[in-house]
Design a protein around this motif. Structure first.
Motif, PDB file in Angstrom:
ATOM      1  N   ARG A 110      45.722  36.276  45.666  1.00 29.83           N
ATOM      2  CA  ARG A 110      44.841  37.063  44.799  1.00 29.83           C
ATOM      3  C   ARG A 110      43.431  36.513  44.824  1.00 29.83           C
ATOM      4  N   ARG A 111      42.552  37.356  44.324  1.00 31.89           N
ATOM      5  CA  ARG A 111      41.147  36.985  44.156  1.00 31.89           C
ATOM      6  C   ARG A 111      40.785  37.241  42.709  1.00 31.89           C
ATOM      7  N   GLN A 112      40.103  36.286  42.105  1.00 36.14           N
ATOM      8  CA  GLN A 112      39.620  36.455  40.741  1.00 36.14           C
ATOM      9  C   GLN A 112      38.103  36.355  40.765  1.00 36.14           C
ATOM     10  N   GLU A 154      39.773  41.357  38.014  1.00 38.48           N
ATOM     11  CA  GLU A 154      40.629  40.753  39.043  1.00 38.48           C
ATOM     12  C   GLU A 154      40.750  41.734  40.180  1.00 38.48           C
ATOM     13  N   MET A 189      42.708  42.542  43.669  1.00 38.85           N
ATOM     14  CA  MET A 189      43.920  42.184  44.421  1.00 38.85           C
ATOM     15  C   MET A 189      43.719  42.436  45.880  1.00 38.85           C
TER      16      MET A 189
END
Length: 165
Positions: free
Chosen positions: A155-157, A163, A165
């Motif tokens: 994932r990427r935040q 957020e 995805m």
């Protein structure tokens, strides 16, 4: 053994007309972002056994704010080699991490962090913005065994509050 890499770009820095890029400080937004990064890691119960970061002012401040949120005082390594590091250097530094560590965080600069993401994870054509964190997993590989496209993107935040995805 599954290993987890959290790869972060430092939070937003103040703009300056000075030629001293290395000593740029976090902006007010960057201070909030780095606090948010730490809060997110705490909320998601991400255990960190090692933290590796550039020793530039903005990257150290980002890392210190994250560590304050997580109450981490040990295992933090500031390395001048991460400042303006090429992909080759980023990969070398990743491979030098002790295989005793399962979960690590690297806080550094673009273009190196984005290039490392693309190298590790196939088809991740995203650009990391300030204060972005990506989570990458590796199955049955030591840090010194990691090669191109061996990472699994989790994932990427992004710390504009969304957020991705």
């Amino acid at each position: 053994m599954i290993r987890t890499l959290l790869l972060a770009r430092h939070a937003s820095a103040s703009t300056t007309h000075l030629k001293d890029d290395f000593n740029r400080k976090l902006s007010d937004l960057g201070l909030r972002q780095s606090d948010g990064m730490g809060a997110w890691l705490l909320q998601n119960n991400v255990p960190l056994e090692g933290i590796f970061a550039s020793n530039s002012h903005r990257t150290k401040s980002t890392t210190q704010n994250i560590c304050t949120s997580l109450n981490i005082k040990d295992g933090i390594h500031y390395d001048p080699g991460y400042y303006q590091a090429s992909l080759r250097v980023m990969v070398e530094k990743l491979c030098q991490i002790s295989n005793n560590l399962k979960n690590v965080l690297i806080v550094a600069h673009n273009p190196g962090v984005t290039q490392l993401l693309h190298f590790l994870c196939r088809d991740q054509a995203t650009h990391l913005d300030p204060a972005d964190i990506v989570q990458i997993k590796f199955n049955e590989k030591g840090w010194n065994e990691i090669t191109q496209h061996t990472g699994i993107f989790v994932r990427r935040q992004s710390f504009d509050g969304l957020e991705v995805m």
